[in-house]
Scaffold this active site. Structure first.
Site, PDB file in Angstrom:
ATOM      1  N   GLU A   5      16.185  34.111  45.768  1.00  0.00           N
ATOM      2  CA  GLU A   5      16.276  35.823  45.182  1.00  0.00           C
ATOM      3  C   GLU A   5      17.452  35.777  45.522  1.00  0.00           C
ATOM      4  OE1 GLU A   5      11.612  37.699  45.742  1.00  0.00           O
ATOM      5  OE2 GLU A   5      12.940  37.543  47.420  1.00  0.00           O
ATOM      6  N   ASN A  54      14.172  36.495  49.789  1.00  0.00           N
ATOM      7  CA  ASN A  54      13.858  34.654  50.225  1.00  0.00           C
ATOM      8  C   ASN A  54      14.841  33.978  49.385  1.00  0.00           C
ATOM      9  OD1 ASN A  54      13.216  33.834  47.214  1.00  0.00           O
ATOM     10  ND2 ASN A  54      11.459  34.297  47.291  1.00  0.00           N
ATOM     11  N   ARG A  55      15.232  32.903  50.358  1.00  0.00           N
ATOM     12  CA  ARG A  55      16.739  32.305  49.648  1.00  0.00           C
ATOM     13  C   ARG A  55      17.059  31.595  48.273  1.00  0.00           C
ATOM     14  NH1 ARG A  55      16.618  26.511  52.828  1.00  0.00           N
ATOM     15  NH2 ARG A  55      14.329  26.510  51.670  1.00  0.00           N
ATOM     16  N   ASP A 109       5.463  40.443  52.795  1.00  0.00           N
ATOM     17  CA  ASP A 109       5.365  41.319  52.784  1.00  0.00           C
ATOM     18  C   ASP A 109       4.904  41.544  54.386  1.00  0.00           C
ATOM     19  OD1 ASP A 109       5.027  42.034  49.905  1.00  0.00           O
ATOM     20  OD2 ASP A 109       3.283  40.973  49.940  1.00  0.00           O
TER      21      ASP A 109
END
Length: 498
Positions: A206, A203-204, A278
């Site tokens: 991470e 995600n952004r 997920d």
């Protein structure tokens, strides 16, 4: 919708191997009606308790929901929670799953307490023990065996110790040798652990942590992804960006960027983002296993993510829900193509500044038939963007008679806007599109070959700007008038008892 239906058909029944940290998600839902007398905290009166697979288990659930045929490997503790995971995996999958029990670890449980649709608190049971070497060897052996049946490998890393560096290295290497795509849902800052993987899906936040770069804008996300690809020896990054959608950055194999695809967010309302990552991994990986291109698989994952964030908890996206969501997005997109004169003129100017060729054609398009489609296809093939001028209901009546149009201007505009060959639709009230052509200023004017260039309305305006006129080939045997005559003849036949 045709493409989306075909894509979902392509992933139906594909075998996808998911390996990673499986856990249990538990939900206590109830009502808060008072504050505790023991402390200034709300008291949740529990009305319902639900349990679902989480982590890599949620990837499994999503694969099943999408119609894939998943294979699965994970580690559970020798505890009641582990046995519950085992039961849920068996219920979801039946065969094709290997859960290795390890007494040195405790099965991770995430318990969420909710009221009024909002999370009040999350409690985690996570002992933090690592699986034994023997456990990992067994898991690796099972995974390598299942890999022979799979069309893609999905690695779901939640940092619980299943996907340790040696395991990652051997599984990724085996998949690469077999020519299978590898998709990793990463954890931590060091993505070199996933070296050789084809895709990672951070995600952004991470991505910012892993690259050490900001990820606020499109350009920043691309730069951060490019750094991660180059430094960690990865094939590509599919970054999930919440309300900003997704960005797919494909490496060129030499430390550079070969392609960038930005996908706008599909969700109309965000209810709960739990487990959305997920869903992305499952849909994207299934798409790749089904033979879709990376950009097509990312589009599928984007629609799936939009479905699940509108649900509560670690939800899944079913294939029929993706079809409905795709249909809704297409209708909204078609609606956005319908513009007034000033908006169309402004858009045409923007396209031309970008170096794109703007084409224009017009007509009543009362009952869309193959002749119309043939003309529009030729027009779009000759330009980069196509604007269609559509006669209003009043102007159609003046030109065709009181019985026309059969469909009102809103319906005709919606049908035209739904076509891939059409980029903008503008309704005009005059008998000819001369003023509209003057306002839009197209580079190309398209009309049927039953006209001569001298007869084409607006040809002088376009040619004065250095533009061209294209007389498109007509498809014989098709016209709205002829279609209506056939319908009237058929109606008359029914009335006569034929």
């Amino acid at each position: 919708m045709t493409d989306l239906a075909a894509e979902l058909q392509a992933i139906a029944g594909v075998k996808v191997l998911a390996v990673g940290d499986v856990m249990l998600d538990r939900y206590l839902t109830g009502a808060v009606e008072r504050i505790s007398p023991e402390a200034p905290i709300p008291v949740l009166r529990v009305l319902r308790e639900e349990t679902a697979l989480g982590g890599a288990g949620n990837v499994l659930r999503n694969l099943v929901a999408l119609g894939a045929d998943p294979l699965f490997c994970g580690v559970i503790g020798d505890d009641a929670q582990g046995r519950e995971v085992q039961y849920l995996v068996g219920e979801a999958l039946g065969g094709g799953a290997h859960l290795i029990q390890d007494k040195t670890v405790a099965t991770t449980v995430k318990q969420r307490m909710l009221s009024g649709g909002q999370q009040l608190l999350r409690a985690d049971w996570d002992a933090g023990g690592l699986p034994r070497d023997q456990t990992l060897e067994t898991l690796e052996s099972f995974a390598l065996d299942l890999l022979k049946q799979a069309g893609a490998l999905l690695l779901s890393d939640y940092g619980k110790g299943v996907l340790q560096a040696p395991v990652l290295r051997r599984l990724i290497g085996a998949a690469r040798t077999a020519g299978l795509p590898v998709v990793v849902d990463p954890k931590g800052r060091d993505y070199s652990r996933y070296a050789g993987a084809d895709f990672v899906t951070p995600n952004r936040r991470e991505l910012a942590d892993a690259s050490g770069l900001p990820t606020g804008s499109d350009a920043e996300v691309v730069a951060a992804a490019a750094r991660v690809i180059a430094e960690a020896d990865l094939g590509a990054v599919l970054a999930t960006r919440s309300e900003q959608g997704m960005t797919l950055v494909l490496g060129d194999g030499e430390g550079g960027v070969a392609q960038v695809v930005h996908l706008p967010a599909e969700a109309q309302e965000v209810f709960d983002v739990s487990g959305a990552g997920d869903t992305v991994v499952a849909a994207f990986g299934a798409g790749l296993a089904g033979g879709l291109s990376a950009s097509a698989a990312a589009g599928l994952a984007n629609i799936a993510a939009g479905v699940v964030v509108a649900k509560r908890g670690t939800a899944v996206a079913f294939s029929d829900e993706l079809l409905r969501a795709g249909q809704k997005a297409r209708l909204l997109g078609a609606e956005a193509k319908i513009a007034d004169r000033s908006a169309a003129a402004a858009q045409a100017g923007t396209w031309q500044v970008q170096g794109l060729t703007v084409g224009f054609t017009n007509g009543c398009f009362d009952i869309l038939h193959p002749g119309h489609l043939h003309l529009l296809r030729q027009a779009r093939a000759a330009c980069d963007r196509l604007i269609v001028g559509l006669n209003s209901d009043a102007s159609v009546r003046r030109l065709k008679g009181a019985a026309r149009p059969v469909q009102d201007e809103a319906a005709r505009a919606a049908v035209l806007a739904s076509l891939a060959d059409v980029d903008r639709v503008v309704i005009f009230g005059e008998d000819t599109p001369y003023d509209l052509i003057g306002a839009v200023g197209p580079d190309l004017l398209v009309k049927g070959a039953d006209y001569s260039e001298a007869q084409v309305v607006g040809a002088d305006l376009v040619k004065a700007r250095g533009g061209k006129v294209l007389l498109a080939e007509l498809k014989d045997g098709h016209s709205t008038t002829r279609t209506l005559e056939k319908l009237e003849s058929a109606d008359s036949g029914w009335e006569d008892g034929r």
